[in-house]
Design a protein around this motif. Structure first.
Motif, PDB file in Angstrom:
ATOM      1  N   VAL A  74       1.809  53.265  35.360  1.00  0.00           N
ATOM      2  CA  VAL A  74       3.124  53.715  34.913  1.00  0.00           C
ATOM      3  C   VAL A  74       3.022  55.038  34.171  1.00  0.00           C
ATOM      4  O   VAL A  74       3.829  55.934  34.358  1.00  0.00           O
ATOM      5  CB  VAL A  74       3.762  52.637  34.004  1.00  0.00           C
ATOM      6  N   THR A  75       1.986  55.176  33.322  1.00  0.00           N
ATOM      7  CA  THR A  75       1.863  56.384  32.523  1.00  0.00           C
ATOM      8  C   THR A  75       1.734  57.623  33.382  1.00  0.00           C
ATOM      9  O   THR A  75       2.117  58.710  32.973  1.00  0.00           O
ATOM     10  CB  THR A  75       0.644  56.274  31.588  1.00  0.00           C
ATOM     11  N   ALA A  76       1.202  57.497  34.590  1.00  0.00           N
ATOM     12  CA  ALA A  76       1.031  58.650  35.463  1.00  0.00           C
ATOM     13  C   ALA A  76       2.367  59.156  35.983  1.00  0.00           C
ATOM     14  O   ALA A  76       2.470  60.290  36.438  1.00  0.00           O
ATOM     15  CB  ALA A  76       0.124  58.289  36.641  1.00  0.00           C
ATOM     16  N   ARG A  77       3.379  58.315  35.918  1.00  0.00           N
ATOM     17  CA  ARG A  77       4.673  58.710  36.474  1.00  0.00           C
ATOM     18  C   ARG A  77       5.657  59.156  35.388  1.00  0.00           C
ATOM     19  O   ARG A  77       6.767  59.556  35.699  1.00  0.00           O
ATOM     20  CB  ARG A  77       5.286  57.541  37.258  1.00  0.00           C
ATOM     21  N   ILE A  78       5.265  59.073  34.118  1.00  0.00           N
ATOM     22  CA  ILE A  78       6.146  59.485  33.039  1.00  0.00           C
ATOM     23  C   ILE A  78       6.039  60.991  32.843  1.00  0.00           C
ATOM     24  O   ILE A  78       4.964  61.518  32.604  1.00  0.00           O
ATOM     25  CB  ILE A  78       5.798  58.751  31.733  1.00  0.00           C
ATOM     26  N   ASP A  79       7.160  61.682  32.974  1.00  0.00           N
ATOM     27  CA  ASP A  79       7.196  63.135  32.826  1.00  0.00           C
ATOM     28  C   ASP A  79       7.546  63.463  31.383  1.00  0.00           C
ATOM     29  O   ASP A  79       8.682  63.277  30.945  1.00  0.00           O
ATOM     30  CB  ASP A  79       8.244  63.725  33.781  1.00  0.00           C
ATOM     31  N   ASN A  93       9.868  57.555  22.583  1.00  0.00           N
ATOM     32  CA  ASN A  93      10.285  58.856  23.070  1.00  0.00           C
ATOM     33  C   ASN A  93       9.175  59.853  22.789  1.00  0.00           C
ATOM     34  O   ASN A  93       8.208  59.547  22.079  1.00  0.00           O
ATOM     35  CB  ASN A  93      11.608  59.282  22.414  1.00  0.00           C
ATOM     36  N   TYR A  94       9.325  61.048  23.329  1.00  0.00           N
ATOM     37  CA  TYR A  94       8.280  62.063  23.222  1.00  0.00           C
ATOM     38  C   TYR A  94       8.819  63.287  22.485  1.00  0.00           C
ATOM     39  O   TYR A  94      10.032  63.431  22.296  1.00  0.00           O
ATOM     40  CB  TYR A  94       7.789  62.437  24.622  1.00  0.00           C
ATOM     41  N   PRO A  95       7.920  64.193  22.052  1.00  0.00           N
ATOM     42  CA  PRO A  95       8.380  65.375  21.311  1.00  0.00           C
ATOM     43  C   PRO A  95       9.487  66.148  22.016  1.00  0.00           C
ATOM     44  O   PRO A  95      10.403  66.653  21.366  1.00  0.00           O
ATOM     45  CB  PRO A  95       7.099  66.211  21.171  1.00  0.00           C
ATOM     46  N   VAL A  96       9.423  66.231  23.331  1.00  0.00           N
ATOM     47  CA  VAL A  96      10.450  66.977  24.061  1.00  0.00           C
ATOM     48  C   VAL A  96      11.812  66.294  23.935  1.00  0.00           C
ATOM     49  O   VAL A  96      12.848  66.964  23.890  1.00  0.00           O
ATOM     50  CB  VAL A  96      10.036  67.136  25.544  1.00  0.00           C
ATOM     51  N   ALA A 118      26.212  32.038  26.223  1.00  0.00           N
ATOM     52  CA  ALA A 118      26.069  31.167  27.396  1.00  0.00           C
ATOM     53  C   ALA A 118      24.622  31.234  27.864  1.00  0.00           C
ATOM     54  O   ALA A 118      24.246  32.165  28.584  1.00  0.00           O
ATOM     55  CB  ALA A 118      27.019  31.598  28.512  1.00  0.00           C
ATOM     56  N   PRO A 119      23.758  30.301  27.450  1.00  0.00           N
ATOM     57  CA  PRO A 119      22.326  30.365  27.753  1.00  0.00           C
ATOM     58  C   PRO A 119      21.997  30.462  29.246  1.00  0.00           C
ATOM     59  O   PRO A 119      20.916  30.929  29.602  1.00  0.00           O
ATOM     60  CB  PRO A 119      21.783  29.056  27.156  1.00  0.00           C
ATOM     61  N   GLU A 120      22.920  30.045  30.107  1.00  0.00           N
ATOM     62  CA  GLU A 120      22.656  30.077  31.547  1.00  0.00           C
ATOM     63  C   GLU A 120      22.913  31.447  32.183  1.00  0.00           C
ATOM     64  O   GLU A 120      22.761  31.616  33.401  1.00  0.00           O
ATOM     65  CB  GLU A 120      23.506  29.022  32.261  1.00  0.00           C
ATOM     66  N   SER A 121      23.275  32.439  31.389  1.00  0.00           N
ATOM     67  CA  SER A 121      23.600  33.763  31.914  1.00  0.00           C
ATOM     68  C   SER A 121      22.402  34.399  32.617  1.00  0.00           C
ATOM     69  O   SER A 121      21.256  34.264  32.178  1.00  0.00           O
ATOM     70  CB  SER A 121      24.080  34.680  30.782  1.00  0.00           C
ATOM     71  N   ARG A 122      22.701  35.117  33.695  1.00  0.00           N
ATOM     72  CA  ARG A 122      21.684  35.799  34.494  1.00  0.00           C
ATOM     73  C   ARG A 122      21.931  37.303  34.386  1.00  0.00           C
ATOM     74  O   ARG A 122      23.043  37.780  34.629  1.00  0.00           O
ATOM     75  CB  ARG A 122      21.756  35.341  35.955  1.00  0.00           C
ATOM     76  N   VAL A 123      20.867  38.043  34.031  1.00  0.00           N
ATOM     77  CA  VAL A 123      21.003  39.475  33.765  1.00  0.00           C
ATOM     78  C   VAL A 123      19.928  40.242  34.528  1.00  0.00           C
ATOM     79  O   VAL A 123      18.740  39.888  34.477  1.00  0.00           O
ATOM     80  CB  VAL A 123      20.869  39.781  32.256  1.00  0.00           C
ATOM     81  N   VAL A 124      20.359  41.291  35.230  1.00  0.00           N
ATOM     82  CA  VAL A 124      19.426  42.202  35.890  1.00  0.00           C
ATOM     83  C   VAL A 124      19.622  43.587  35.288  1.00  0.00           C
ATOM     84  O   VAL A 124      20.730  44.133  35.306  1.00  0.00           O
ATOM     85  CB  VAL A 124      19.644  42.254  37.411  1.00  0.00           C
ATOM     86  N   TYR A 125      18.549  44.142  34.751  1.00  0.00           N
ATOM     87  CA  TYR A 125      18.556  45.491  34.203  1.00  0.00           C
ATOM     88  C   TYR A 125      17.988  46.461  35.237  1.00  0.00           C
ATOM     89  O   TYR A 125      17.066  46.122  35.981  1.00  0.00           O
ATOM     90  CB  TYR A 125      17.681  45.574  32.953  1.00  0.00           C
ATOM     91  N   THR A 126      18.508  47.693  35.239  1.00  0.00           N
ATOM     92  CA  THR A 126      18.010  48.726  36.145  1.00  0.00           C
ATOM     93  C   THR A 126      17.934  50.054  35.410  1.00  0.00           C
ATOM     94  O   THR A 126      18.859  50.416  34.681  1.00  0.00           O
ATOM     95  CB  THR A 126      18.954  48.894  37.362  1.00  0.00           C
ATOM     96  N   ASP A 127      16.835  50.775  35.599  1.00  0.00           N
ATOM     97  CA  ASP A 127      16.716  52.120  35.046  1.00  0.00           C
ATOM     98  C   ASP A 127      15.718  52.903  35.900  1.00  0.00           C
ATOM     99  O   ASP A 127      14.894  52.302  36.607  1.00  0.00           O
ATOM    100  CB  ASP A 127      16.260  52.088  33.584  1.00  0.00           C
ATOM    101  N   ASN A 128      15.795  54.233  35.811  1.00  0.00           N
ATOM    102  CA  ASN A 128      14.887  55.058  36.611  1.00  0.00           C
ATOM    103  C   ASN A 128      13.797  55.711  35.773  1.00  0.00           C
ATOM    104  O   ASN A 128      13.015  56.507  36.290  1.00  0.00           O
ATOM    105  CB  ASN A 128      15.664  56.136  37.373  1.00  0.00           C
ATOM    106  N   ASP A 129      13.738  55.411  34.469  1.00  0.00           N
ATOM    107  CA  ASP A 129      12.704  55.989  33.617  1.00  0.00           C
ATOM    108  C   ASP A 129      11.506  55.056  33.556  1.00  0.00           C
ATOM    109  O   ASP A 129      11.629  53.914  33.103  1.00  0.00           O
ATOM    110  CB  ASP A 129      13.259  56.215  32.211  1.00  0.00           C
ATOM    111  N   PRO A 130      10.336  55.516  33.991  1.00  0.00           N
ATOM    112  CA  PRO A 130       9.156  54.633  34.013  1.00  0.00           C
ATOM    113  C   PRO A 130       8.799  54.035  32.662  1.00  0.00           C
ATOM    114  O   PRO A 130       8.200  52.966  32.608  1.00  0.00           O
ATOM    115  CB  PRO A 130       8.036  55.561  34.522  1.00  0.00           C
ATOM    116  N   ILE A 131       9.153  54.717  31.565  1.00  0.00           N
ATOM    117  CA  ILE A 131       8.802  54.153  30.260  1.00  0.00           C
ATOM    118  C   ILE A 131       9.550  52.846  30.021  1.00  0.00           C
ATOM    119  O   ILE A 131       9.077  51.958  29.312  1.00  0.00           O
ATOM    120  CB  ILE A 131       9.086  55.162  29.127  1.00  0.00           C
TER     121      ILE A 131
END
Length: 270
Positions: free
Chosen positions: A7-12, A31-34, A97-110
């Protein structure tokens, strides 16, 4: 989660990423200095920027309480989730509601590095993570179907995401494709930057993000309203974030000096 490349190789780290700048505003450490540099530049011209970021996060939390409670929603697809900061959407939904189903999506490798934190679900529910970009809705929907039942209502959460899509990305078509895949009774949750209230400050922010190679596209209230075409807006409609069911607030603060330049709304698919 696929692929064998570390994963670290893909973090810009040479350019800021919206999820990491947002993390810095929220007081996170992923987060990073930038990213910090851009965040500090924005704070130098708008000292309320950190509060505005938190206000957006509070909006998500209030919406989730309403969806899980009054609306009875048990499935969530959160695109552009960002780096985990508690309480997360799944923690709020599954507390109600403990039975809740959650899908997270993001494009940042971190964010992928923190997937284990996201995947701590209740025993009765599901919490999953998909690494994908909103510009590839087909991939998102295909992988989300592994955890969500698309014959039952789903809440699609696009919080502070669409303003990172320029007109060239055709954001209306992207959102429409995602909504089209949802059954009747589903909800769209969306918040988006606007220049309606403080055009000079927002314009400076747009320029700073552009200098960092990041698109930031504020839209008018009418333009944001287009995302909800064909859907039934939940009261109070498309409003500034602080005006959306403030009675559902938990541990929120008010900054009278902050101009909240974001609209937000929830709408139900007929």
């Amino acid at each position: 989660m696929t692929g064998t490349e570390p994963v670290t190789a893909r973090i810009d780290t040479s350019r800021p990423h919206p999820a990491r700048v947002y993390d810095w505003f929220l007081g996170g450490k992923d987060n990073y200095p930038v990213d910090e540099e851009l965040g500090r530049q924005i704070m130098s011209v708008d000292g309320t920027a950190r509060h505005i970021a938190r206000t957006n996060r509070w909006f998500m939390q209030r919406v989730t309480r309403w969806l899980a409670g009054e609306a009875g929603v048990r499935q969530y697809l959160d695109i552009g989730t960002g780096i985990p900061t508690e309480p997360n959407l799944h923690q709020i939904a599954q507390h109600i509601a403990p039975e809740s189903r959650v899908v997270y999506t993001d494009n940042d490798p971190i964010v992928l590095k923190h997937a284990e934190a996201l995947l701590r679900s209740t025993l009765d529910g599901v919490t999953a993570y998909v690494q994908a970009d909103v510009r590839d809705p087909g991939r998102i929907l295909e992988q989300a179907r592994e955890s969500l039942d698309f014959t039952r209502p789903v809440a699609l959460s696009l919080v502070a995401l669409t303003h990172f899509l320029g007109d060239e990305d055709d954001p209306y078509a992207l959102v429409a494709r995602l909504v089209d895949a949802l059954p009747s009774g589903s909800h769209l949750v969306l918040s988006q930057l606007t220049a309606d209230f403080d055009p000079e400050a927002v314009g400076r922010g747009v320029a700073m993000y552009a200098a960092g190679g990041v698109t930031l596209a504020p839209r008018t209230r009418a333009e944001i309203g287009r995302f909800f075409e064909g859907l039934d807006l939940v009261e109070p409609g498309l409003v500034r974030l602080t005006e959306w069911h403030p009675e559902l607030a938990v541990d929120e603060t008010v900054d009278e000096n902050a101009v909240i330049s974001l609209y937000g709304a929830v709408a139900r698919k007929p």
